[in-house]
Design a protein around this motif. Sequence first.
Motif, mmCIF file in Angstrom:
data_model
loop_
_atom_site.group_PDB
_atom_site.id
_atom_site.type_symbol
_atom_site.label_atom_id
_atom_site.label_comp_id
_atom_site.label_asym_id
_atom_site.label_seq_id
_atom_site.Cartn_x
_atom_site.Cartn_y
_atom_site.Cartn_z
ATOM 1 N N ILE A 65 27.450 36.424 -42.038
ATOM 2 C CA ILE A 65 27.207 35.874 -39.371
ATOM 3 C C ILE A 65 27.757 36.673 -39.503
ATOM 4 N N LEU A 66 29.394 36.807 -39.254
ATOM 5 C CA LEU A 66 29.683 38.139 -38.355
ATOM 6 C C LEU A 66 29.699 39.568 -38.761
ATOM 7 N N ILE A 67 29.073 39.981 -40.200
ATOM 8 C CA ILE A 67 28.337 41.570 -40.111
ATOM 9 C C ILE A 67 26.859 40.744 -39.060
ATOM 10 N N PHE A 68 26.721 40.751 -39.208
ATOM 11 C CA PHE A 68 25.009 40.105 -38.441
ATOM 12 C C PHE A 68 25.623 41.079 -36.764
ATOM 13 N N ALA A 69 26.280 39.758 -36.673
ATOM 14 C CA ALA A 69 26.876 39.582 -35.250
ATOM 15 C C ALA A 69 27.422 40.773 -34.354
ATOM 16 N N THR A 70 28.305 41.463 -36.081
ATOM 17 C CA THR A 70 28.864 43.011 -35.301
ATOM 18 C C THR A 70 27.717 44.034 -35.551
ATOM 19 N N GLY A 71 26.997 44.058 -35.692
ATOM 20 C CA GLY A 71 25.986 45.070 -35.804
ATOM 21 C C GLY A 71 25.445 44.619 -34.646
ATOM 22 N N ILE A 72 24.665 43.746 -34.127
ATOM 23 C CA ILE A 72 24.092 43.462 -32.829
ATOM 24 C C ILE A 72 25.042 44.218 -31.436
ATOM 25 N N PHE A 73 26.217 43.106 -31.798
ATOM 26 C CA PHE A 73 27.555 43.758 -30.594
ATOM 27 C C PHE A 73 27.724 45.080 -30.870
ATOM 28 N N ALA A 74 28.046 46.152 -31.648
ATOM 29 C CA ALA A 74 27.480 47.349 -32.389
ATOM 30 C C ALA A 74 26.848 48.654 -31.333
ATOM 31 N N THR A 75 25.496 47.720 -31.608
ATOM 32 C CA THR A 75 24.228 48.183 -30.876
ATOM 33 C C THR A 75 24.248 47.765 -29.674
ATOM 34 N N ASP A 76 24.890 47.188 -28.865
ATOM 35 C CA ASP A 76 24.762 47.122 -27.593
ATOM 36 C C ASP A 76 25.956 48.204 -26.279
ATOM 37 N N VAL A 77 24.902 48.652 -25.332
ATOM 38 C CA VAL A 77 26.082 49.083 -24.454
ATOM 39 C C VAL A 77 27.484 49.155 -24.522
ATOM 40 N N ILE A 78 27.996 47.741 -24.404
ATOM 41 C CA ILE A 78 29.344 47.177 -24.115
ATOM 42 C C ILE A 78 30.313 47.026 -25.311
ATOM 43 N N GLY A 79 29.054 47.072 -26.288
ATOM 44 C CA GLY A 79 30.152 46.553 -27.647
ATOM 45 C C GLY A 79 30.001 48.248 -27.596
ATOM 46 N N LYS A 80 30.139 49.174 -27.576
ATOM 47 C CA LYS A 80 29.696 50.685 -28.110
ATOM 48 C C LYS A 80 31.334 51.120 -27.569
ATOM 49 N N LYS A 81 31.016 50.437 -26.454
ATOM 50 C CA LYS A 81 32.126 50.710 -25.451
ATOM 51 C C LYS A 81 33.376 50.585 -25.934
ATOM 52 N N ILE A 82 33.500 49.031 -26.276
ATOM 53 C CA ILE A 82 34.276 48.134 -26.917
ATOM 54 C C ILE A 82 34.846 48.791 -28.314
ATOM 55 N N PHE A 83 34.679 48.962 -29.159
ATOM 56 C CA PHE A 83 34.268 49.726 -30.084
ATOM 57 C C PHE A 83 35.137 51.055 -30.207
ATOM 58 N N ASN A 84 34.644 52.486 -29.314
ATOM 59 C CA ASN A 84 35.063 52.877 -29.134
ATOM 60 C C ASN A 84 36.045 53.342 -28.626
ATOM 61 N N GLY A 85 37.260 52.212 -27.752
ATOM 62 C CA GLY A 85 38.454 51.750 -27.423
ATOM 63 C C GLY A 85 39.254 51.546 -28.567
#
Length: 202
Positions: A65-85
Amino acid sequence: MKKNISDKTDIKRVFITGIFTILPIAVTISLVFWLFNKVDYIFRVPLEKLLGIHLYGVGIVITLILIFATGIFATDVIGKKIFNGFEKVMHRIPLVGMIYSSVKQVVDAFATKKGESFKSTVLVQYPSKGIYTIGFITTNAPSSINEYTGEESVFVFIPTTPNPTSGMLIAVAKKDIIYLDVSIDNALKIIVSGGIVGYKEN
Protein backbone atom coordinates in the motif's frame (compact mmCIF):
# COMPACT_ATOMS: atom_id res chain seq x y z
CA MET A 1 12.23 -54.96 -25.39
CA LYS A 2 11.20 -52.24 -22.95
CA LYS A 3 13.31 -51.66 -19.91
CA ASN A 4 11.67 -52.07 -16.53
CA ILE A 5 11.53 -49.01 -14.24
CA SER A 6 13.45 -51.04 -11.65
CA ASP A 7 16.51 -50.91 -13.89
CA LYS A 8 19.24 -48.95 -12.06
CA THR A 9 19.85 -46.61 -15.00
CA ASP A 10 16.16 -45.72 -15.26
CA ILE A 11 15.85 -45.17 -11.51
CA LYS A 12 18.86 -42.84 -11.56
CA ARG A 13 17.50 -40.93 -14.57
CA VAL A 14 14.04 -40.54 -13.00
CA PHE A 15 15.56 -39.40 -9.70
CA ILE A 16 17.81 -36.80 -11.39
CA THR A 17 14.87 -35.56 -13.47
CA GLY A 18 12.87 -35.16 -10.27
CA ILE A 19 15.65 -33.18 -8.61
CA PHE A 20 16.08 -30.78 -11.52
CA THR A 21 12.31 -30.34 -11.79
CA ILE A 22 11.64 -29.61 -8.12
CA LEU A 23 14.82 -27.63 -7.34
CA PRO A 24 13.93 -24.37 -9.17
CA ILE A 25 10.40 -24.56 -7.73
CA ALA A 26 11.71 -25.08 -4.18
CA VAL A 27 14.32 -22.31 -4.48
CA THR A 28 11.78 -19.86 -5.92
CA ILE A 29 9.24 -20.59 -3.17
CA SER A 30 11.95 -20.31 -0.49
CA LEU A 31 13.15 -16.95 -1.80
CA VAL A 32 9.58 -15.63 -2.03
CA PHE A 33 8.84 -16.67 1.56
CA TRP A 34 12.17 -15.23 2.77
CA LEU A 35 11.46 -11.89 1.11
CA PHE A 36 7.85 -11.98 2.36
CA ASN A 37 8.97 -12.55 5.96
CA LYS A 38 11.65 -9.83 5.79
CA VAL A 39 9.24 -7.20 4.48
CA ASP A 40 6.39 -8.39 6.69
CA TYR A 41 8.59 -8.21 9.81
CA ILE A 42 9.16 -4.45 9.48
CA PHE A 43 5.52 -3.53 10.14
CA ARG A 44 4.13 -6.73 11.68
CA VAL A 45 6.22 -6.79 14.85
CA PRO A 46 5.39 -3.21 16.01
CA LEU A 47 1.67 -3.79 15.31
CA GLU A 48 1.66 -7.13 17.14
CA LYS A 49 3.28 -5.49 20.17
CA LEU A 50 0.73 -2.69 20.04
CA LEU A 51 -2.35 -4.87 19.56
CA GLY A 52 -1.18 -8.00 21.35
CA ILE A 53 -2.29 -10.38 18.59
CA HIS A 54 -0.57 -12.19 15.72
CA LEU A 55 -0.96 -10.41 12.36
CA TYR A 56 1.02 -12.57 9.93
CA GLY A 57 1.01 -10.98 6.48
CA VAL A 58 -0.13 -7.51 7.49
CA GLY A 59 3.39 -6.11 7.01
CA ILE A 60 3.55 -7.04 3.34
CA VAL A 61 0.08 -5.59 2.76
CA ILE A 62 1.08 -2.29 4.38
CA THR A 63 4.34 -2.23 2.38
CA LEU A 64 2.50 -2.75 -0.92
CA ILE A 65 0.00 0.00 0.00
CA LEU A 66 2.85 2.38 0.89
CA ILE A 67 4.67 1.65 -2.39
CA PHE A 68 1.51 2.19 -4.41
CA ALA A 69 0.63 5.36 -2.47
CA THR A 70 4.18 6.68 -2.93
CA GLY A 71 3.94 6.03 -6.66
CA ILE A 72 0.66 7.95 -6.91
CA PHE A 73 2.01 10.79 -4.80
CA ALA A 74 5.32 10.97 -6.74
CA THR A 75 3.48 11.32 -10.07
CA ASP A 76 1.40 14.22 -8.76
CA VAL A 77 2.61 17.79 -9.39
CA ILE A 78 2.72 18.67 -5.69
CA GLY A 79 4.24 15.29 -4.85
CA LYS A 80 7.07 15.84 -7.36
CA LYS A 81 7.90 19.20 -5.79
CA ILE A 82 7.98 17.65 -2.32
CA PHE A 83 10.22 14.77 -3.43
CA ASN A 84 12.52 17.19 -5.25
CA GLY A 85 12.82 19.20 -2.06
CA PHE A 86 13.49 16.00 -0.10
CA GLU A 87 16.25 15.03 -2.53
CA LYS A 88 17.90 18.44 -2.19
CA VAL A 89 17.96 18.00 1.59
CA MET A 90 19.41 14.47 1.25
CA HIS A 91 22.15 15.68 -1.10
CA ARG A 92 23.26 18.32 1.42
CA ILE A 93 23.78 15.83 4.27
CA PRO A 94 27.42 14.62 4.42
CA LEU A 95 27.87 10.92 3.58
CA VAL A 96 24.08 10.40 3.38
CA GLY A 97 23.97 12.56 0.26
CA MET A 98 26.75 10.56 -1.38
CA ILE A 99 25.08 7.23 -0.63
CA TYR A 100 21.64 8.41 -1.72
CA SER A 101 22.94 9.93 -4.93
CA SER A 102 24.92 6.80 -5.84
CA VAL A 103 22.05 4.41 -5.13
CA LYS A 104 19.55 6.57 -7.01
CA GLN A 105 21.78 6.80 -10.08
CA VAL A 106 22.25 3.03 -10.19
CA VAL A 107 18.52 2.39 -9.76
CA ASP A 108 17.70 5.00 -12.42
CA ALA A 109 20.20 3.37 -14.77
CA PHE A 110 18.34 0.06 -14.60
CA ALA A 111 14.91 1.68 -14.60
CA THR A 112 15.63 3.73 -17.71
CA LYS A 113 13.94 2.32 -20.79
CA LYS A 114 16.18 -0.11 -22.71
CA GLY A 115 19.15 0.70 -20.47
CA GLU A 116 19.73 4.11 -22.04
CA SER A 117 21.95 5.12 -19.11
CA PHE A 118 24.50 2.56 -20.30
CA LYS A 119 26.36 3.29 -23.54
CA SER A 120 27.45 -0.16 -24.71
CA THR A 121 27.83 -3.78 -23.67
CA VAL A 122 31.51 -4.65 -23.49
CA LEU A 123 33.94 -7.34 -22.47
CA VAL A 124 36.86 -6.41 -20.22
CA GLN A 125 39.66 -8.34 -18.54
CA TYR A 126 38.54 -8.21 -14.89
CA PRO A 127 39.40 -8.96 -12.09
CA SER A 128 42.67 -10.13 -13.64
CA LYS A 129 44.28 -10.53 -17.03
CA GLY A 130 42.92 -13.48 -18.98
CA ILE A 131 39.52 -13.44 -17.23
CA TYR A 132 36.84 -11.72 -19.33
CA THR A 133 33.81 -10.09 -17.71
CA ILE A 134 30.68 -8.52 -19.19
CA GLY A 135 30.23 -4.85 -18.31
CA PHE A 136 28.55 -1.64 -19.43
CA ILE A 137 30.24 1.60 -20.44
CA THR A 138 28.78 4.49 -18.45
CA THR A 139 30.88 7.49 -19.46
CA ASN A 140 34.36 8.67 -20.40
CA ALA A 141 36.88 8.79 -17.57
CA PRO A 142 37.93 12.30 -16.42
CA SER A 143 41.15 13.80 -17.73
CA SER A 144 42.84 13.38 -14.32
CA ILE A 145 42.57 9.58 -14.65
CA ASN A 146 43.71 9.65 -18.28
CA GLU A 147 46.75 11.72 -17.30
CA TYR A 148 47.60 9.35 -14.46
CA THR A 149 47.28 6.17 -16.55
CA GLY A 150 48.61 7.66 -19.76
CA GLU A 151 45.68 6.14 -21.62
CA GLU A 152 42.29 7.41 -22.81
CA SER A 153 39.91 5.50 -20.57
CA VAL A 154 36.20 4.92 -19.94
CA PHE A 155 34.25 3.95 -16.86
CA VAL A 156 32.79 0.44 -17.01
CA PHE A 157 30.15 -0.82 -14.58
CA ILE A 158 30.62 -4.51 -13.73
CA PRO A 159 27.31 -5.88 -12.38
CA THR A 160 27.10 -8.89 -10.07
CA THR A 161 25.09 -12.09 -10.47
CA PRO A 162 22.19 -12.48 -9.75
CA ASN A 163 21.67 -8.88 -8.52
CA PRO A 164 22.90 -6.54 -11.28
CA THR A 165 22.18 -3.36 -9.30
CA SER A 166 25.31 -3.99 -7.24
CA GLY A 167 28.78 -4.28 -8.69
CA MET A 168 32.08 -2.56 -9.33
CA LEU A 169 33.01 0.58 -11.26
CA ILE A 170 36.35 0.32 -13.03
CA ALA A 171 38.34 2.55 -15.39
CA VAL A 172 39.51 0.71 -18.50
CA ALA A 173 41.69 1.94 -21.35
CA LYS A 174 39.69 2.26 -24.57
CA LYS A 175 42.22 0.09 -26.42
CA ASP A 176 41.46 -2.77 -24.01
CA ILE A 177 37.69 -2.63 -24.50
CA ILE A 178 36.00 -5.38 -26.53
CA TYR A 179 32.61 -4.22 -27.80
CA LEU A 180 29.88 -6.87 -27.92
CA ASP A 181 27.02 -6.91 -30.41
CA VAL A 182 24.59 -7.63 -27.55
CA SER A 183 21.80 -5.36 -26.32
CA ILE A 184 21.78 -4.11 -22.73
CA ASP A 185 18.59 -6.11 -22.05
CA ASN A 186 20.06 -9.38 -23.31
CA ALA A 187 23.31 -8.81 -21.43
CA LEU A 188 21.37 -8.23 -18.20
CA LYS A 189 19.44 -11.47 -18.75
CA ILE A 190 22.72 -13.33 -19.13
CA ILE A 191 24.10 -11.77 -15.94
CA VAL A 192 20.97 -12.30 -13.82
CA SER A 193 20.63 -15.94 -14.95
CA GLY A 194 24.30 -16.68 -14.36
CA GLY A 195 24.79 -17.38 -18.05
CA ILE A 196 21.93 -19.86 -18.31
CA VAL A 197 19.94 -17.61 -20.63
CA GLY A 198 21.24 -17.89 -24.18
CA TYR A 199 23.60 -15.38 -25.77
CA LYS A 200 21.68 -13.33 -28.35
CA GLU A 201 23.45 -10.98 -30.72
CA ASN A 202 21.74 -7.85 -32.10
